[in-house]
Design a protein around this motif. Structure first.
Motif, mmCIF file in Angstrom:
data_model
loop_
_atom_site.group_PDB
_atom_site.id
_atom_site.type_symbol
_atom_site.label_atom_id
_atom_site.label_comp_id
_atom_site.label_asym_id
_atom_site.label_seq_id
_atom_site.Cartn_x
_atom_site.Cartn_y
_atom_site.Cartn_z
ATOM 1 N N LEU A 164 0.700 -1.007 -0.030
ATOM 2 C CA LEU A 164 0.030 0.016 -0.073
ATOM 3 C C LEU A 164 0.873 1.309 0.164
ATOM 4 O O LEU A 164 1.404 1.701 1.005
ATOM 5 C CB LEU A 164 -0.946 0.031 1.255
ATOM 6 N N PRO A 165 1.065 1.855 -1.277
ATOM 7 C CA PRO A 165 1.966 2.757 -1.225
ATOM 8 C C PRO A 165 1.721 4.186 -0.505
ATOM 9 O O PRO A 165 2.563 4.741 0.079
ATOM 10 C CB PRO A 165 2.016 2.898 -2.755
ATOM 11 N N ASN A 166 0.267 4.442 -0.072
ATOM 12 C CA ASN A 166 0.214 5.606 0.578
ATOM 13 C C ASN A 166 -0.276 5.375 2.112
ATOM 14 O O ASN A 166 -0.358 6.272 2.725
ATOM 15 C CB ASN A 166 -1.140 6.305 0.031
ATOM 16 N N PHE A 167 -0.039 4.021 2.508
ATOM 17 C CA PHE A 167 -0.362 3.797 3.910
ATOM 18 C C PHE A 167 0.701 4.541 4.912
ATOM 19 O O PHE A 167 0.197 5.227 5.697
ATOM 20 C CB PHE A 167 -0.261 2.346 3.939
ATOM 21 N N ASN A 168 1.940 4.108 4.790
ATOM 22 C CA ASN A 168 2.963 4.634 5.509
ATOM 23 C C ASN A 168 2.971 6.466 5.529
ATOM 24 O O ASN A 168 3.053 7.115 6.532
ATOM 25 C CB ASN A 168 4.257 4.197 5.155
ATOM 26 N N SER A 169 2.812 6.803 4.327
ATOM 27 C CA SER A 169 2.907 8.369 4.337
ATOM 28 C C SER A 169 1.739 9.381 4.926
ATOM 29 O O SER A 169 1.568 10.040 5.520
ATOM 30 C CB SER A 169 2.927 9.034 2.747
ATOM 31 N N THR A 170 0.306 8.619 4.650
ATOM 32 C CA THR A 170 -0.841 9.027 5.547
ATOM 33 C C THR A 170 -0.583 8.747 6.805
ATOM 34 O O THR A 170 -1.092 9.648 7.681
ATOM 35 C CB THR A 170 -1.861 8.141 4.579
ATOM 36 N N GLY A 171 -0.214 7.677 7.381
ATOM 37 C CA GLY A 171 0.009 7.518 8.652
ATOM 38 C C GLY A 171 0.923 8.399 9.492
ATOM 39 O O GLY A 171 0.720 8.972 10.553
ATOM 40 N N LYS A 172 1.888 8.791 8.779
ATOM 41 C CA LYS A 172 2.900 9.789 9.289
ATOM 42 C C LYS A 172 2.305 11.208 9.383
ATOM 43 O O LYS A 172 2.606 11.777 10.479
ATOM 44 C CB LYS A 172 4.423 9.759 8.382
ATOM 45 N N GLU A 173 1.547 11.465 8.185
ATOM 46 C CA GLU A 173 0.890 12.911 8.461
ATOM 47 C C GLU A 173 0.072 13.038 9.634
ATOM 48 O O GLU A 173 -0.039 13.919 10.166
ATOM 49 C CB GLU A 173 0.388 13.280 6.872
ATOM 50 N N ALA A 174 -0.823 12.002 9.954
ATOM 51 C CA ALA A 174 -1.817 12.130 10.676
ATOM 52 C C ALA A 174 -1.244 11.884 12.159
ATOM 53 O O ALA A 174 -1.451 12.710 12.918
ATOM 54 C CB ALA A 174 -2.751 10.783 10.653
ATOM 55 N N TYR A 175 0.005 11.119 12.120
ATOM 56 C CA TYR A 175 0.730 11.115 13.306
ATOM 57 C C TYR A 175 1.269 12.564 14.003
ATOM 58 O O TYR A 175 1.083 12.923 15.121
ATOM 59 C CB TYR A 175 2.069 10.360 13.124
ATOM 60 N N LYS A 176 1.600 13.182 12.748
ATOM 61 C CA LYS A 176 2.487 14.679 13.125
ATOM 62 C C LYS A 176 1.001 15.741 13.641
ATOM 63 O O LYS A 176 1.248 16.370 14.449
ATOM 64 C CB LYS A 176 3.057 15.186 11.871
ATOM 65 N N MET A 177 0.096 15.768 12.920
ATOM 66 C CA MET A 177 -1.048 16.460 13.302
ATOM 67 C C MET A 177 -1.752 16.087 14.627
ATOM 68 O O MET A 177 -1.934 17.009 15.324
ATOM 69 C CB MET A 177 -2.137 16.204 12.377
ATOM 70 N N LEU A 178 -1.688 14.993 14.883
ATOM 71 C CA LEU A 178 -2.385 14.426 16.400
ATOM 72 C C LEU A 178 -1.451 14.753 17.451
ATOM 73 O O LEU A 178 -1.487 15.455 18.528
ATOM 74 C CB LEU A 178 -2.700 12.961 16.360
ATOM 75 N N GLU A 179 0.083 14.525 17.239
ATOM 76 C CA GLU A 179 0.975 15.269 17.965
ATOM 77 C C GLU A 179 1.075 16.692 18.205
ATOM 78 O O GLU A 179 0.993 17.024 19.483
ATOM 79 C CB GLU A 179 2.477 14.659 17.455
ATOM 80 N N LYS A 180 0.822 17.275 17.132
ATOM 81 C CA LYS A 180 0.954 18.804 17.360
ATOM 82 C C LYS A 180 -0.481 19.114 18.284
ATOM 83 O O LYS A 180 -0.394 20.048 19.128
ATOM 84 C CB LYS A 180 0.602 19.278 15.931
ATOM 85 N N THR A 181 -1.709 18.480 18.159
ATOM 86 C CA THR A 181 -2.592 18.841 18.893
ATOM 87 C C THR A 181 -2.540 18.466 20.344
ATOM 88 O O THR A 181 -2.917 19.193 21.204
ATOM 89 C CB THR A 181 -4.008 17.828 18.518
ATOM 90 N N GLY A 182 -1.955 17.280 20.533
ATOM 91 C CA GLY A 182 -1.573 16.865 21.948
ATOM 92 C C GLY A 182 -0.595 18.056 22.674
ATOM 93 O O GLY A 182 -0.688 18.326 23.884
ATOM 94 N N ILE A 183 0.315 18.334 21.977
ATOM 95 C CA ILE A 183 1.276 19.351 22.597
ATOM 96 C C ILE A 183 0.497 20.509 23.090
ATOM 97 O O ILE A 183 0.881 21.201 24.215
ATOM 98 C CB ILE A 183 2.341 19.932 21.547
ATOM 99 N N TYR A 184 -0.576 21.183 22.328
ATOM 100 C CA TYR A 184 -1.288 22.414 22.772
ATOM 101 C C TYR A 184 -2.223 21.844 24.136
ATOM 102 O O TYR A 184 -2.335 22.725 24.775
ATOM 103 C CB TYR A 184 -2.020 22.928 21.684
ATOM 104 N N VAL A 185 -2.381 20.596 23.780
ATOM 105 C CA VAL A 185 -3.503 20.275 25.123
ATOM 106 C C VAL A 185 -2.511 20.166 26.339
ATOM 107 O O VAL A 185 -2.979 20.564 27.381
ATOM 108 C CB VAL A 185 -4.110 18.821 24.901
ATOM 109 N N LEU A 186 -1.563 19.695 26.185
ATOM 110 C CA LEU A 186 -0.577 19.490 27.486
ATOM 111 C C LEU A 186 -0.188 20.677 27.915
ATOM 112 O O LEU A 186 0.057 21.117 29.230
ATOM 113 C CB LEU A 186 0.737 18.812 27.102
ATOM 114 N N ARG A 187 0.103 21.857 26.811
ATOM 115 C CA ARG A 187 0.433 23.197 27.334
ATOM 116 C C ARG A 187 -0.624 23.904 28.134
ATOM 117 O O ARG A 187 -0.355 24.591 29.198
ATOM 118 C CB ARG A 187 0.658 24.161 26.237
ATOM 119 N N ALA A 188 -2.072 23.605 27.807
ATOM 120 C CA ALA A 188 -2.957 24.165 28.716
ATOM 121 C C ALA A 188 -3.147 23.407 29.960
ATOM 122 O O ALA A 188 -3.126 24.271 31.006
ATOM 123 C CB ALA A 188 -4.411 23.800 27.894
ATOM 124 N N LEU A 189 -2.811 22.092 30.226
ATOM 125 C CA LEU A 189 -2.790 21.342 31.252
ATOM 126 C C LEU A 189 -1.472 21.908 32.280
ATOM 127 O O LEU A 189 -1.746 21.906 33.415
ATOM 128 C CB LEU A 189 -2.748 19.572 31.152
#
Length: 315
Positions: free
Chosen positions: A126-151
């Motif tokens: 699946l040529p797009n499986f890993n690249s899509t997973g990486k992109e989602a990983y980065k966006m969820l990580e970015k979201t989590g950083i801001y949640v932790l800043r609030a906490l």
């Protein structure tokens, strides 16, 4: 409280200090009371989420012998495929009714740390499986950083207290497939009652019934998010670090009604972990006479290893 509160990250990201503090107060209070929120205004756009679900379904639709090529021995399931029934909740013998795949950290500018993590597993079919997973990983990580800043602000710490601990942290993106149920399960459920190991979990795919959280009265309540929301909960590491001020809530994924047994369920949690050297010692400003220190000192790496042994993923 009979439902999980909804908060909007755009409040925290606004230039208005009143809106920012409103978000801090709302998420902090929710995590003290039930440990779960539904979050709007995150960084995972609809198109990326749709692409990820498509790739995930494509992966789990591959023949079992193909998927098993990506099950890597000796790493406790930290990367690649983990086959059906392999993982069980702490204290349970029955394996959960699920199979899953793990994407791990994409380490930047730290070759020594990179050596300590297993490599990500490339799915060649699946040529797009890993690249899509990486992109989602980065966006969820970015979201989590801001949640932790609030906490961090809520706990009376510097806003950026968690940043260096979660940068290049041992976080995991886990697409899960709960296959159709083909026979009466004796005791097993899709995911038995458990608390998460990590700092916080960001969950895609809580739009339908299945995920339940346990409130302070011991009652199970449905945690259902809107289409544009992520469900975010406190994990055991953060609960421990805050001396249980922020609650890691027990939750489960129950089997559907019999008429829906023939359907698959997909969900995609992002488990936000710090670097292994982070001390999880109870924060001094979370300890007082009414709340004496509840946990021994331990690092995130030691705690993770202990829990992976309990889950049966490491012998």
């Amino acid at each position: 409280m009979q439902n999980i509160p909804s908060v909007n990250l755009r409040d925290f990201l606004s230039d208005d200090p009143v809106r920012k503090q409103k978000f801090v107060n709302e998420i902090g209070k929710a995590y003290e009371e039930i440990g779960f929120v539904a979050l709007k205004g995150h960084f995972l756009d609809d198109q990326l989420a749709e692409n990820l679900y498509k790739e995930v379904q494509n992966f789990f639709n591959l023949p079992l012998e193909t998927k098993e090529k990506y099950e890597i021995p000796g790493i406790g399931g930290q990367r690649g495929y983990v086959s059906f029934g392999k993982e069980s909740a702490k204290g349970r013998k029955e394996g959960d009714l699920k199979e899953f795949f793990h994407f791990g950290q994409y380490v930047e500018n730290d070759p020594e740390l990179e050596k300590t993590y297993p490599s990500n597993v490339e799915v060649v079919e699946l040529p797009n499986f890993n690249s899509t997973g990486k992109e989602a990983y980065k966006m969820l990580e970015k979201t989590g950083i801001y949640v932790l800043r609030a906490l961090a602000i809520y706990l009376g710490l510097d806003e950026f207290y968690f940043d260096n601990y979660v940068k290049n942290g041992n976080s995991i993106l886990r697409p899960i497939h709960y296959p159709p149920i083909t026979q009466e399960p004796e005791k097993a459920v899709r995911a038995a009652a458990h608390g998460d190991i990590n700092l916080i979990t960001l969950l895609m795919g809580a739009q339908g019934k299945g995920l339940q959280v346990q409130n302070h009265n011991g009652e199970w309540i449905d945690a259902i998010a809107a289409d544009d929301e992520l469900v975010i909960n406190v994990g055991d590491m953060l609960s421990r670090h805050s001396n249980n001020r922020l609650k890691s809530t027990i939750h489960q994924v129950v089997n559907p009604p019999r008429e829906l047994w023939g359907t698959s369920r997909f969900s995609i949690p992002f488990f936000m972990h710090p670097i292994s050297s982070m001390p999880l010692n109870c924060l001094e400003n979370c300890i007082d006479e009414e709340n004496p220190k509840k946990f021994d000192d331990i690092t995130a790496g030691e705690f993770l290893h202990q829990r992976l042994v309990e889950l049966g993923l490491i012998k």
